[in-house]
Enzyme design. Structure first.
Site, PDB file in Angstrom:
ATOM      1  N   SER A   1      60.097  26.076  52.201  1.00  0.00           N
ATOM      2  CA  SER A   1      61.241  25.190  51.959  1.00  0.00           C
ATOM      3  C   SER A   1      60.782  23.744  51.766  1.00  0.00           C
ATOM      4  O   SER A   1      61.370  23.002  50.983  1.00  0.00           O
ATOM      5  CB  SER A   1      62.263  25.289  53.093  1.00  0.00           C
ATOM      6  OG  SER A   1      61.703  24.872  54.314  1.00  0.00           O
ATOM      7  N   GLU A   2      59.713  23.327  52.468  1.00  0.00           N
ATOM      8  CA  GLU A   2      59.164  21.988  52.253  1.00  0.00           C
ATOM      9  C   GLU A   2      57.638  22.003  52.297  1.00  0.00           C
ATOM     10  O   GLU A   2      57.038  22.723  53.108  1.00  0.00           O
ATOM     11  CB  GLU A   2      59.626  20.991  53.321  1.00  0.00           C
ATOM     12  CG  GLU A   2      61.112  20.846  53.478  1.00  0.00           C
ATOM     13  CD  GLU A   2      61.811  20.217  52.322  1.00  0.00           C
ATOM     14  OE1 GLU A   2      61.149  19.550  51.489  1.00  0.00           O
ATOM     15  OE2 GLU A   2      63.034  20.390  52.238  1.00  0.00           O
ATOM     16  N   THR A   3      57.058  21.180  51.449  1.00  0.00           N
ATOM     17  CA  THR A   3      55.643  20.826  51.562  1.00  0.00           C
ATOM     18  C   THR A   3      55.588  19.317  51.748  1.00  0.00           C
ATOM     19  O   THR A   3      56.188  18.561  50.978  1.00  0.00           O
ATOM     20  CB  THR A   3      54.854  21.237  50.314  1.00  0.00           C
ATOM     21  OG1 THR A   3      54.869  22.667  50.203  1.00  0.00           O
ATOM     22  CG2 THR A   3      53.401  20.775  50.403  1.00  0.00           C
TER      23      THR A   3
END
Length: 288
Positions: free
Chosen positions: A45-47
């Protein structure tokens, strides 16, 4: 080229729970287009990308860094769980010696500090305002069907819609609710909603310690059908439930399949402390 990368499960103390984020340590500036390519490759969902602000900076000694967050689809202005994961990489893996870390971000300065076995994030607090049902009726129908909605709020700063389900429902109803978030894209006609929060009052009262409120969060507009545990959603939930419950200290649980717990503390300066634990599950290098 090699970039150190870590996968950290945030808002949990055990692997394979909470919300996973990839964290990249950038020794040098990275070509702009590569941020998105890496985030798409990591497919979480996030980097998060931590970068040095000055040539002489050091991941073990410096106290201030740049920080950006990318979903597999695009850059976002705020991500709580990837900030928690980033602080964990600096505190626990890089053994950063500072008691407080400052991140320069699209949401301004964010601070992270260690308190016992938790990391506390200093985040902005966003107010919500009553939302007219008729404007978002199709979206709510797509999300919860015929379930009873007790309150409806909108946060213009974050473009999040908060849907409070009736207090008559138990936590299990929220957990078991089958949501097809892909349908939100065609159901949302206003163009102003970029995140949908479903929330439910908890059972915490007096001597009985429990969770003050529960939630689930969906952001198909950012390529995230359901986010497991969402710090940014709690910058909105914190102000709402503090007002509803008359409390500044709260314990929240996000009821995704992975699940995660957040300790919330509203501050007098209009910001909120959101604390969580982390588990590092992967260490490696991106090579390209």
């Amino acid at each position: 080229m090699q970039i150190p990368v870590f996968t950290v499960d945030a808002f949990t103390n055990r692997p394979f729970a909470g919300n996973p984020a990839a964290v990249c340590l950038l020794e040098n500036d990275l070509d702009e287009v590569l941020h998105q390519k890496i985030a798409t490759e990591m497919n979480l969902s996030e980097t998060a990308f931590i970068r040095k602000l000055h040539p002489g900076d050091d991941f073990t000694k410096s106290s201030c860094f740049g920080l950006r967050w990318f979903t597999p689809a695009n850059e976002v202005p705020l991500c709580g769980h990837a900030t928690l994961a980033s602080a964990a990489v600096l505190f626990h893996i890089q053994k950063n010696t500072n008691s407080v870390l400052t991140f320069m971000t699209l949401s301004g300065e964010l601070k992270a500090r260690q308190v016992g076995d938790h990391i506390v994030l200093d985040l902005p607090l966003y107010l919500t305002y009553p939302q007219v049902l008729s404007e978002v009726e199709d979206l709510i129908k797509a999300a919860v069907g015929d379930m009873i909605v007790q309150d409806l709020r909108y946060s213009p700063d974050t473009k999040k819609l908060l849907v409070r389900l009736s207090d008559t429902y138990e936590r299990s109803v929220l957990e078991e609710l089958q949501v097809s978030a892909q349908r939100f894209l065609s159901a949302e006609k206003t163009g102003k909603v970029k995140g949908l929060i479903l929330t439910l009052k908890g059972k915490s009262s007096g001597k009985q310690k429990g969770h003050d409120f529960y939630s689930r969060y969906f952001a198909p507009w950012y390529g995230v059908l359901e986010d497991p545990v969402t710090g940014s959603a709690h910058t909105v939930l914190s102000s709402y439930w503090s007002e509803q419950l008359g409390k500044k200290e709260m314990l929240a649980f996000q009821c995704s399949r992975r699940g995660g717990e957040l300790k919330i503390s509203l501050r007098n300066d209009g910001r909120v402390g959101i604390a969580g634990q982390t588990a590092v599950v992967l260490k490696g290098n991106l090579t390209f």
